[in-house]
Structure formats: C-alpha cells, structure tokens
Design a protein around this motif. Sequence first.
Motif, PDB file in Angstrom:
ATOM      1  N   ILE A  18      -6.127   6.137  -4.843  1.00  0.00           N
ATOM      2  CA  ILE A  18      -5.927   5.489  -3.550  1.00  0.00           C
ATOM      3  C   ILE A  18      -6.876   4.302  -3.403  1.00  0.00           C
ATOM      4  O   ILE A  18      -6.478   3.219  -2.961  1.00  0.00           O
ATOM      5  N   ALA A  19      -8.136   4.483  -3.766  1.00  0.00           N
ATOM      6  CA  ALA A  19      -9.119   3.397  -3.650  1.00  0.00           C
ATOM      7  C   ALA A  19      -8.767   2.227  -4.566  1.00  0.00           C
ATOM      8  O   ALA A  19      -8.854   1.061  -4.151  1.00  0.00           O
ATOM      9  N   LEU A  20      -8.370   2.529  -5.789  1.00  0.00           N
ATOM     10  CA  LEU A  20      -7.985   1.465  -6.717  1.00  0.00           C
ATOM     11  C   LEU A  20      -6.739   0.725  -6.219  1.00  0.00           C
ATOM     12  O   LEU A  20      -6.657  -0.499  -6.315  1.00  0.00           O
ATOM     13  N   GLY A  21      -5.779   1.456  -5.680  1.00  0.00           N
ATOM     14  CA  GLY A  21      -4.594   0.816  -5.108  1.00  0.00           C
ATOM     15  C   GLY A  21      -4.939  -0.084  -3.944  1.00  0.00           C
ATOM     16  O   GLY A  21      -4.372  -1.168  -3.779  1.00  0.00           O
ATOM     17  N   LEU A  22      -5.903   0.321  -3.141  1.00  0.00           N
ATOM     18  CA  LEU A  22      -6.336  -0.495  -2.004  1.00  0.00           C
ATOM     19  C   LEU A  22      -6.998  -1.786  -2.481  1.00  0.00           C
ATOM     20  O   LEU A  22      -6.722  -2.867  -1.947  1.00  0.00           O
ATOM     21  N   VAL A  23      -7.825  -1.688  -3.500  1.00  0.00           N
ATOM     22  CA  VAL A  23      -8.489  -2.874  -4.050  1.00  0.00           C
ATOM     23  C   VAL A  23      -7.466  -3.816  -4.688  1.00  0.00           C
ATOM     24  O   VAL A  23      -7.532  -5.040  -4.504  1.00  0.00           O
ATOM     25  N   ILE A  24      -6.520  -3.271  -5.404  1.00  0.00           N
ATOM     26  CA  ILE A  24      -5.494  -4.110  -6.039  1.00  0.00           C
ATOM     27  C   ILE A  24      -4.622  -4.785  -4.994  1.00  0.00           C
ATOM     28  O   ILE A  24      -4.266  -5.956  -5.126  1.00  0.00           O
ATOM     29  N   ASN A  25      -4.271  -4.090  -3.921  1.00  0.00           N
ATOM     30  CA  ASN A  25      -3.500  -4.707  -2.843  1.00  0.00           C
ATOM     31  C   ASN A  25      -4.282  -5.825  -2.174  1.00  0.00           C
ATOM     32  O   ASN A  25      -3.709  -6.863  -1.831  1.00  0.00           O
ATOM     33  N   ALA A  26      -5.577  -5.636  -1.981  1.00  0.00           N
ATOM     34  CA  ALA A  26      -6.405  -6.696  -1.391  1.00  0.00           C
ATOM     35  C   ALA A  26      -6.443  -7.909  -2.321  1.00  0.00           C
ATOM     36  O   ALA A  26      -6.355  -9.061  -1.859  1.00  0.00           O
ATOM     37  N   GLY A  27      -6.552  -7.676  -3.611  1.00  0.00           N
ATOM     38  CA  GLY A  27      -6.535  -8.779  -4.563  1.00  0.00           C
ATOM     39  C   GLY A  27      -5.197  -9.496  -4.597  1.00  0.00           C
ATOM     40  O   GLY A  27      -5.141 -10.722  -4.703  1.00  0.00           O
ATOM     41  N   LEU A  28      -4.125  -8.739  -4.475  1.00  0.00           N
ATOM     42  CA  LEU A  28      -2.792  -9.335  -4.452  1.00  0.00           C
ATOM     43  C   LEU A  28      -2.601 -10.185  -3.195  1.00  0.00           C
ATOM     44  O   LEU A  28      -2.043 -11.285  -3.271  1.00  0.00           O
ATOM     45  N   ALA A  29      -3.078  -9.710  -2.060  1.00  0.00           N
ATOM     46  CA  ALA A  29      -2.994 -10.492  -0.823  1.00  0.00           C
ATOM     47  C   ALA A  29      -3.840 -11.754  -0.931  1.00  0.00           C
ATOM     48  O   ALA A  29      -3.411 -12.837  -0.504  1.00  0.00           O
TER      49      ALA A  29
END
Length: 101
Positions: A18-29
């Motif tokens: 979940i934490a890694l997905g959150l970081v990747i989504n922030a990077g994608l945004a």
Amino acid sequence: MSVSEAQPPAPLALKLAIALGLVINAGLAALLIGISGFVFGGPEGARGEASAVLGWGSTLAICLLSPALGLWMWRRNRRDLALAMMWLPPLAFLVGVVAVF
C-alpha cells in the motif's frame, strides 16, 4: 461486519504494498503535472485541444482520487479493494507504455 468483529492486523507485506503504491501514484501525478507544460504549450497547461486537456485532467484526477479512496477503504477494513485501488493507476500506466512501444 459488526464493530465487535475486528479483523486481525494487516501483514507487513500488505502495508508495504500500500505504501509503495501511494508513493508511485504521487510520482505519477508529479510526472503528469511536470510534463503538462511541454505537451500543452506553456506553464498554464490548458492551451491544447479540449479533448486532450480533458483526458489529461481526468488521468490526473484518477491518480489523485484512486489512492485517496484506497486509503478510505483501508480504514474501513476492505484491504483487498484498497490494494486494487492503490495499484490501478500505475498498472494502467504500464499497460499504456507497453501499448505505445
């Protein structure tokens, strides 16, 4: 599920996913915001064709709303749905990149 039926604590691997997905989504945004000026011609980023701006804006909204709703589902003990919502935008991005190349 009633209040008295508490789920066991989440495993560390699920929390890390979940934490890694959150970081990747922030990077994608951040990537979408960062390159929008190059795509649409200028720092304001809304000078392009209307359908392209609408698609770009909806993609950015999905990258921001999907993790937020995923965290909301996590708090409601829907861990499976939270994980799916967290990883949907990065996986869709990978499918898009593979389709282009």
